[in-house]
Design an enzyme around this catalytic site. Sequence first.
Site, mmCIF file in Angstrom:
data_model
loop_
_atom_site.group_PDB
_atom_site.id
_atom_site.type_symbol
_atom_site.label_atom_id
_atom_site.label_comp_id
_atom_site.label_asym_id
_atom_site.label_seq_id
_atom_site.Cartn_x
_atom_site.Cartn_y
_atom_site.Cartn_z
ATOM 1 C CG HIS A 79 -0.493 0.307 2.499
ATOM 2 N ND1 HIS A 79 -0.268 -0.658 3.450
ATOM 3 C CD2 HIS A 79 -0.145 1.480 3.075
ATOM 4 C CE1 HIS A 79 0.184 -0.093 4.565
ATOM 5 N NE2 HIS A 79 0.263 1.206 4.356
ATOM 6 C CG ASP A 125 0.081 -3.962 2.892
ATOM 7 O OD1 ASP A 125 0.483 -3.519 1.795
ATOM 8 O OD2 ASP A 125 -0.102 -3.254 3.904
ATOM 9 C CB SER A 218 3.125 2.071 5.975
ATOM 10 O OG SER A 218 1.798 1.973 6.392
#
Length: 263
Positions: A79, A125, A218
């Site tokens: 992402h 992910d 992230s």
Amino acid sequence: MRLLSLRLPLPLPLLFLLLPMFLLRIATGRAANDVGARIVGGIPVDIRSVPYLINLRISGNFICGGALVTPTHVVTAAHCVKGVSASRLQVVGGATLLTDATGVRRSVAKVFTPKAFNTRTLHSDVAVLKLKSPLEGNNIATIPLCNSSWQPGELIKVSGWGKTTEGSKRVSQHVRSVDVPLVSRKSCISQYKMRGTISSTMFCASLPGIKDACEGDSGGPAVYQNQLCGIVSWGMGCGRRNFPGVYTSVKSVRSFIDKALSK
């Protein structure tokens, strides 16, 4: 409604895909000191203690973390890079501070994301970045991929740059690390019931209300026994008592990573 926290300020293409399902906390500024990123409850560390950690930039602006697994490959979250061309991406290694001019910079040649990546649930992910040239220099080292198993309560080390409180508008310029205990799968699924899907590629970890990862972390590494075992992915808020951080399990996506490394 609690806020779902993807662990970065989202690239616009993916943001528009996710908006229908999630209320997102994103940073509107593009400068490094406006990016929504942090380790909750961590301590400042020198990059020498986490030499595999890189910071990922889009058009020069900090966006995510990542881990150097070979001199020419970085593992991060899908992402972070989905919908972003390789030509806009750059990784920086060997830098303790986001503003450290001595960090080694490398451009990205190719971006690999799995077909199984689901932009709604964040299943699978993971992404692999192939660099145009080896990332080498002072305070830069690779980290092996995970081949370990663990038990709930054992600690993983998470590192990244960012905010120290959920509502803060500024990130720390200094890299931080935190050790967080692993949460049982049964407990995590129960806590996220009606809030999100804990898929087969995910695991959970945090010290409720005290230690966690958050936006901007992230793609960063979750390390167990000196191996890359997790990738910071998402969570409901940051450091909230009933919602642990959610990570991509490297072992569960290992076949994709290995295939990407061979290209």
